[in-house]
Design an enzyme around this catalytic site. Structure first.
Site, PDB file in Angstrom:
ATOM      1  N   ASN A   1      36.126  39.594  45.899  1.00 57.37           N
ATOM      2  CA  ASN A   1      34.643  39.542  45.447  1.00 57.37           C
ATOM      3  C   ASN A   1      33.680  38.560  45.329  1.00 57.37           C
ATOM      4  O   ASN A   1      32.529  38.899  44.704  1.00 57.37           O
ATOM      5  CB  ASN A   1      34.955  40.416  43.986  1.00 57.37           C
ATOM      6  CG  ASN A   1      35.355  40.505  42.881  1.00 57.37           C
ATOM      7  OD1 ASN A   1      35.589  39.157  42.297  1.00 57.37           O
ATOM      8  ND2 ASN A   1      35.264  40.975  41.793  1.00 57.37           N
TER       9      ASN A   1
ATOM     10  N   HIS B   1      32.198  35.303  40.096  1.00 51.95           N
ATOM     11  CA  HIS B   1      32.465  35.519  38.978  1.00 51.95           C
ATOM     12  C   HIS B   1      30.930  34.828  37.831  1.00 51.95           C
ATOM     13  O   HIS B   1      30.259  34.742  38.427  1.00 51.95           O
ATOM     14  CB  HIS B   1      33.237  35.148  38.071  1.00 51.95           C
ATOM     15  CG  HIS B   1      34.030  34.436  36.493  1.00 51.95           C
ATOM     16  ND1 HIS B   1      34.803  35.662  36.400  1.00 51.95           N
ATOM     17  CD2 HIS B   1      33.034  33.956  35.715  1.00 51.95           C
ATOM     18  CE1 HIS B   1      34.178  35.361  34.858  1.00 51.95           C
ATOM     19  NE2 HIS B   1      33.120  34.331  34.711  1.00 51.95           N
TER      20      HIS B   1
ATOM     21  N   LYS C   1      34.161  31.418  44.118  1.00 53.83           N
ATOM     22  CA  LYS C   1      35.857  32.105  43.527  1.00 53.83           C
ATOM     23  C   LYS C   1      35.781  31.899  45.050  1.00 53.83           C
ATOM     24  O   LYS C   1      35.370  31.361  46.560  1.00 53.83           O
ATOM     25  CB  LYS C   1      36.272  33.661  44.084  1.00 53.83           C
ATOM     26  CG  LYS C   1      35.916  33.805  42.366  1.00 53.83           C
ATOM     27  CD  LYS C   1      36.065  35.537  41.989  1.00 53.83           C
ATOM     28  CE  LYS C   1      36.258  36.178  41.069  1.00 53.83           C
ATOM     29  NZ  LYS C   1      36.932  37.595  40.722  1.00 53.83           N
TER      30      LYS C   1
ATOM     31  N   GLU D   1      33.307  30.021  28.497  1.00 50.01           N
ATOM     32  CA  GLU D   1      33.843  29.910  29.774  1.00 50.01           C
ATOM     33  C   GLU D   1      32.900  28.097  30.063  1.00 50.01           C
ATOM     34  O   GLU D   1      33.236  27.459  30.979  1.00 50.01           O
ATOM     35  CB  GLU D   1      32.828  30.643  31.047  1.00 50.01           C
ATOM     36  CG  GLU D   1      33.889  31.732  30.046  1.00 50.01           C
ATOM     37  CD  GLU D   1      33.587  33.225  31.694  1.00 50.01           C
ATOM     38  OE1 GLU D   1      34.534  33.959  31.251  1.00 50.01           O
ATOM     39  OE2 GLU D   1      32.229  33.738  32.132  1.00 50.01           O
TER      40      GLU D   1
ATOM     41  N   TYR E   1      40.859  34.124  32.441  1.00 51.00           N
ATOM     42  CA  TYR E   1      40.555  35.088  32.849  1.00 51.00           C
ATOM     43  C   TYR E   1      41.714  35.550  31.992  1.00 51.00           C
ATOM     44  O   TYR E   1      42.779  36.921  32.065  1.00 51.00           O
ATOM     45  CB  TYR E   1      41.969  35.283  34.062  1.00 51.00           C
ATOM     46  CG  TYR E   1      40.571  35.878  34.807  1.00 51.00           C
ATOM     47  CD1 TYR E   1      39.587  36.725  34.897  1.00 51.00           C
ATOM     48  CD2 TYR E   1      40.577  34.782  36.328  1.00 51.00           C
ATOM     49  CE1 TYR E   1      38.779  36.884  35.672  1.00 51.00           C
ATOM     50  CE2 TYR E   1      39.667  34.608  37.457  1.00 51.00           C
ATOM     51  CZ  TYR E   1      38.671  35.721  36.753  1.00 51.00           C
ATOM     52  OH  TYR E   1      36.988  35.948  38.124  1.00 51.00           O
TER      53      TYR E   1
HETATM   54  N1  UDP Z   1      40.852  42.161  39.794  1.00 52.03           N
HETATM   55  C1  UDP Z   1      41.409  42.594  40.556  1.00 52.03           C
HETATM   56  N2  UDP Z   1      42.137  43.817  40.469  1.00 52.03           N
HETATM   57  C2  UDP Z   1      41.659  44.822  39.593  1.00 52.03           C
HETATM   58  C3  UDP Z   1      40.308  44.415  38.560  1.00 52.03           C
HETATM   59  C4  UDP Z   1      40.458  43.142  39.178  1.00 52.03           C
HETATM   60  O1  UDP Z   1      42.048  41.886  41.387  1.00 52.03           O
HETATM   61  O2  UDP Z   1      42.489  46.136  39.541  1.00 52.03           O
HETATM   62  C5  UDP Z   1      40.181  41.165  39.995  1.00 52.03           C
HETATM   63  C6  UDP Z   1      38.698  40.894  40.212  1.00 52.03           C
HETATM   64  O3  UDP Z   1      37.912  39.690  41.020  1.00 52.03           O
HETATM   65  C7  UDP Z   1      37.646  41.460  38.962  1.00 52.03           C
HETATM   66  C8  UDP Z   1      38.290  39.865  38.280  1.00 52.03           C
HETATM   67  O4  UDP Z   1      39.707  39.945  38.271  1.00 52.03           O
HETATM   68  O5  UDP Z   1      36.546  39.636  39.202  1.00 52.03           O
HETATM   69  C9  UDP Z   1      38.329  40.328  36.845  1.00 52.03           C
HETATM   70  O6  UDP Z   1      38.231  41.486  36.372  1.00 52.03           O
HETATM   71  P1  UDP Z   1      37.385  41.685  35.751  1.00 52.03           P
HETATM   72  O7  UDP Z   1      37.518  43.606  35.607  1.00 52.03           O
HETATM   73  O8  UDP Z   1      36.753  40.770  34.169  1.00 52.03           O
HETATM   74  O9  UDP Z   1      35.555  41.990  36.551  1.00 52.03           O
HETATM   75  P2  UDP Z   1      34.962  41.336  36.542  1.00 52.03           P
HETATM   76  O10 UDP Z   1      33.861  40.525  35.138  1.00 52.03           O
HETATM   77  O11 UDP Z   1      34.876  39.397  37.440  1.00 52.03           O
HETATM   78  O12 UDP Z   1      33.081  42.282  37.276  1.00 52.03           O
HETATM   79 MG    MG Z   2      34.999  39.818  33.812  1.00 54.84          MG
END
Ligand code: UDP
Ligand code: MG
Length: 151
Positions: free
Chosen positions: A114, A117, A11, A128, A51
């Site tokens: 974080n 992805h 990211k 994707e 997303y």
């Molecule tokens: N995210 C966020 N706030 C939240 C939950 C998710 O900013 O409360 C963002 C975070 O960057 C995350 C992304 O949305 O990586 C996608 O969420 P997901 O639950 O799919 O997590 P991932 O698959 O990336 O672990």
């Molecule tokens: Mg996810």
């Protein structure tokens, strides 16, 4: 052996912080094969599709703004079990809950920053990869040392 492919993206925070080599290195040294790699500033349309599953969540518009704010390094990785393994290498979504040794556990502190992805299953992995890459951007090749990684 079932060969899988997964989609991984560094990211904008990971790119801005100079973590590209460190992150790519984790997948390389694990033994996976890089089959697609490019840097781009994603369009709003691409970010919203990527997303889409989170469209109704309160963080959605902030997340789309963040992902479109700077360069993203998009990758396709191939290997046995790479979908689940990439998620393990990446670590938990909340970096403070991610184990040390994982990318998020070692390199991040905040859920909204974080750094990386990774696809969460085989259907999302194909969706994707097809969303981010054209067929001709994916390269079939055989590492010369493959017999030393996989029997
Ligand atoms: N995210 C966020 N706030 C939240 C939950 C998710 O900013 O409360 C963002 C975070 O960057 C995350 C992304 O949305 O990586 C996608 O969420 P997901 O639950 O799919 O997590 P991932 O698959 O990336 O672990
Ligand atoms: Mg996810």
């Amino acid at each position: 052996m079932t060969l899988e492919r997964t989609f991984v993206a560094i990211k904008p925070d990971g790119v801005q912080r100079g973590l590209v080599a460190e992150i790519i290195g984790r997948f390389e040294t694990k033994g996976f094969k890089l089959v697609g790699l490019k840097q781009l500033k994603p369009s709003k349309e691409l970010a919203e599709k990527h997303y889409g599953v989170h469209r109704e969540r309160p963080f959605f518009s902030g997340l789309v703004n963040f992902i479109t704010s700077g360069p993203v390094v998009a990758m396709a990785w191939e290997g046995e079990g790479v979908i689940a393994s990439a998620r393990k290498l990446i670590g938990a979504t909340k970096p403070l809950e991610a184990e040390p040794g994982t990318i998020r556990g070692d390199l991040a502190v905040n859920i909204g920053r974080n750094v990386i992805h990774g696809s969460d299953g085989s259907d999302t992995a194909s969706f994707e990869i097809n969303l981010w890459f054209k067929d001709e951007e994916l390269v079939e090749w055989s590492p010369s040392d493959q017999a030393w990684r996989v029997e």
